[in-house]
Design an enzyme around this catalytic site. Structure first.
Site, mmCIF file in Angstrom:
data_model
loop_
_atom_site.group_PDB
_atom_site.id
_atom_site.type_symbol
_atom_site.label_atom_id
_atom_site.label_comp_id
_atom_site.label_asym_id
_atom_site.label_seq_id
_atom_site.Cartn_x
_atom_site.Cartn_y
_atom_site.Cartn_z
ATOM 1 N N GLU A 227 -9.855 2.564 4.569
ATOM 2 C CA GLU A 227 -9.547 2.096 5.816
ATOM 3 C C GLU A 227 -8.221 3.126 6.262
ATOM 4 O OE1 GLU A 227 -8.483 -2.033 5.783
ATOM 5 O OE2 GLU A 227 -6.159 -1.412 5.279
ATOM 6 N N GLU B 24 -6.935 -6.751 -2.199
ATOM 7 C CA GLU B 24 -6.525 -5.506 -1.861
ATOM 8 C C GLU B 24 -5.179 -4.856 -2.626
ATOM 9 O OE1 GLU B 24 -6.057 -2.971 2.416
ATOM 10 O OE2 GLU B 24 -5.181 -5.120 2.300
ATOM 11 N N GLU C 51 0.723 -1.283 0.021
ATOM 12 C CA GLU C 51 -0.040 0.086 0.163
ATOM 13 C C GLU C 51 0.923 1.323 0.163
ATOM 14 O OE1 GLU C 51 -3.330 -2.218 2.964
ATOM 15 O OE2 GLU C 51 -2.466 -0.193 3.418
ATOM 16 N N ASP D 199 -6.382 -12.320 5.066
ATOM 17 C CA ASP D 199 -5.727 -11.049 5.340
ATOM 18 C C ASP D 199 -4.334 -11.377 5.894
ATOM 19 O OD1 ASP D 199 -5.322 -8.229 5.713
ATOM 20 O OD2 ASP D 199 -7.228 -8.155 7.041
#
Length: 659
Positions: free
Chosen positions: A467, A461, A173, A412
């Site tokens: 989030e 993701e 990310e 996850d």
């Protein structure tokens, strides 16, 4: 004297042979793009688009055990050319079928290896192929990207390190940094995809596809600072628990190789998607075209849809006569909300079980009762699990919960893409398919085509999603939102988790855990349900928030998550994007902008000519610059000749359903 002369002739022959240069060209079907391959002491490829050099000559090779280098002093045996023009079905995608047209060149070399090149009208790709009888060990792969000028790039650096000593363990990310090639941060890594910005509005995005039994590709700056070179994570030998809440597996020892693998196999594709205009990047099928077809014969049980999600809103429901939290009553409330609004699933995120043992339930959550409660109301249950917990007994866990009636898993904290992790993803996908379970890979590297091979994987993701608004107040989210459709989304669907019903302007935004807020307007959030690809799409806010904003909720609930047709209407990377998608006989349109307010024109010429349509339109209200919740809803008549102007507020959006 004769011996000296003979030796001289042999030396002359060898020098002449080693200096013999062979070159090949393969052009795209429309002739605009060309791959130029040169075989000498090394093998290089370069790419042109019309008269522009997209990629300067860049060497490729693969090193196996005993220092066998495929691509150095290679002896060409023969070549093969082919023209392909086909179409294949894509039932869980942004369009129902994909046209796959390209020109192919395969170069076959001594030592049982080949390199395959494909030239499409929208980009190029190559991959190594080996045909060795025995298993092989891949020590390294050389992927170079050289450029003739110091172009700007949009580069996602590895930032969120789960292990500071190992840059290959990451959440994948990151916002994009707009820097020139020469300004690439020293001694750092970046992950794929990333963008190169050329002159004349041309852009290229570099990514990979068909990543199987092999580590993912990273890049770093090369020594001359005129391009990038590859880096790969070595194969893990030893691991320990660590990272967030101690639920990652951190590598404590790595091998000196990438992977031990089959000797006869295809390796991942190295891809450059090339575009003359930004909008085309927002509707690209390259990864889909270069991936292996589905390994699941019966796909009738795979049901995309939207998901009522608990974690982002912190289980924050109120005006109820029970204590909200991770308990049966709260989840029954989520199921009631989902059923009333025709939302297909509810996810039980972390807390429903022990984090390190998902066979042990939270005593406050009656899972079997919730499954039955959901079934009565046509709502499926999806369970969250860390990768570490699921892989303790993947087959047993999946079968156990499939037998109970669970519809899928949100997996996850994978946070790696070494060959061992990639193989685990394929293993989970196959075992989930065997049990007719859907998968959402959160905490995951970017998709690389496995979503076509295993269509029960509906989302990934590998994106800095909503989030992050809960803890990173200084992020420029509207800038990121208007960037990822042109870069990250080329790789595949994104578990971004949109749907905030509390919205804030730039000056008013503050992070909050239990009452989280989005940056930008309400219409920006509504538009994301059309713009962002996600066959399993989250509704991130709480049922209470959605019921207070029922008009917006009704609109979201009507938007499908897979489509029959996609049209990228307009857009500029990092500024705005406008996309229309069709499902059945209904069109859906979304437009968003960065923090700059702008006026846009929507041209409805994508509609079928000669037909009249009714458009339900959500546009930014006159006061949305200050009150980001402000919007205007209207219903008007439109047809293919209609052109309408709209003002997008700062961080604003526009959303339509046209039928």
């Amino acid at each position: 004297m004769k011996k000296i002369f003979t030796a001289f002739l042999i030396l002359l022959f060898n020098v002449s042979f080693s200096q013999k240069v062979q070159d090949f060209t393969v052009a795209s079907p429309n002739g605009k793009i060309k791959i130029i391959i040169v075989i000498n002491e090394q093998i290089t490829w370069s790419v042109t688009h019309e008269n522009d050099l997209i990629l300067a000559p860049s060497a490729v090779s693969m090193t196996l055990e005993q220092n066998e280098v495929l691509g150095k002093n290679a002896l060409l045996l023969n070549s093969k050319r082919e023209k392909i023009n086909q179409t294949f079905d894509s039932p869980f995608y942004k369009k129902s079928s994909v046209k796959n047209q390209y020109n192919l060149l395969v170069l076959n070399f001594k030592n049982d290896f080949s390199i395959e090149y494909r030239a499409f009208d929208d980009g190029v790709a190559y991959r190594f192929i080996t045909k060795k009888k025995n298993d092989i060990t891949v020590k390294s792969e050389e992927v170079n990207l050289n450029f003739d000028q110091d172009y700007n790039t949009l580069m996602p650096y590895v930032r969120d390190l789960r292990n500071p000593k190992d840059p290959y363990i990451s959440s994948f990310e990151s916002h994009y940094e707009n820097k020139k090639i020469s300004e690439f941060a020293k001694d750092t890594l970046a992950f794929l995809p990333f963008l190169i910005d050329y002159k004349k509005n041309k852009k290229a995005v570099f990514l990979e596809a068909n990543l199987e039994d092999y580590p993912g590709l990273f890049v770093t700056n090369n020594k001359s600072k005129s391009g990038f070179e590859s880096r790969f994570s070595k194969y893990p030998l030893q691991e320990k628990n660590g990272g967030f809440n101690n639920i990652n597996r951190l590598i404590t020892d790595r091998a000196d190789y990438l992977v031990k693998t089959k000797g006869t196999r295809n390796f991942p594709w190295r891809i450059l998607v090339i575009s003359e205009n930004d909008a085309a990047l927002a509707n690209n099928d390259m990864v889909q075209k270069l991936s292996e077809p589905s390994k699941i014969n019966d796909i009738s049980w795979i049901k995309p849809g939207k998901v009522a999600w608990d974690w982002w809103n912190d289980w924050n429901i109120y005006n109820v006569d029970f204590k909200a939290g991770i308990n049966t009553q709260t989840y029954q409330y989520y199921i009631d909300f989902a059923s009333k609004n025709k939302v297909e699933y509810v996810v039980l995120d972390e807390g429903w079980s022990l984090e390190d043992d998902i066979m042990k339930h939270n005593p406050n959550v009656d899972l079997e009762a919730l499954i039955a409660y959901g079934k009565e109301r046509n709502v499926g249950i999806i369970l969250w699990s860390s990768w570490m917990a699921l892989t303790k007994n993947t087959s047993g866990i999946l079968k156990n919960y499939a037998d109970l009636g669970i519809k899928g898993f949100k997996v996850d904290f994978l946070d790696r893409d070494d060959a061992k992790m990639v193989n685990s993803v394929y293993d989970i996908a196959q075992k989930a398919a065997d049990n007719k379970l859907l998968l959402d890979f959160h905490g995951m590297y970017k998709p690389t085509g496995i979503q076509r091979t295993f269509p029960n994987i509906l989302n990934f993701e590998g994106v800095k999603g909503l989030e992050n608004n809960k803890w990173t107040p200084n992020d420029d989210v509207p800038l990121y939102d208007t960037t990822i459709p042109f870069i990250r989304m080329i790789a595949g669907p994104m578990d971004y988790t949109p749907g905030a019903m509390r919205n804030a302007s730039k000056s008013e935004f503050k992070s909050s855990n239990s009452n989280p807020v989005s940056q930008g307007t309400r219409c920006h959030q509504l538009a994301l349900y059309t713009i962002f690809e996600a066959p399993l799409q989250m509704m991130a806010d709480s049922p209470t928030a959605y019921m207070k904003e029922q008009e917006s909720t009704d609109f979201i609930a009507k938007i499908p998550t897979v489509f029959d047709e996609t049209v990228a209407l307009n857009g500029e990377v990092g500024r705005f994007v406008s996309i229309a998608r069709k499902k059945g006989n209904i069109w859906y349109l979304g437009t968003i902008t960065n923090w700059d307010s702008r006026e846009i024109t929507i041209d409805f010429s994508f509609l079928e000519k000669g037909k009249k349509f009714e458009a339900e339109i959500f546009s930014d209200g006159l006061n949305a610059d200050k009150a980001a919740n402000d919007y205007k809803r209207e219903i008007i008549k439109v047809d293919s000749t209609t052109k309408l102007k709209y003002r997008l507020a700062s961080g604003g959006g526009l959303a339509m359903i046209i039928k």
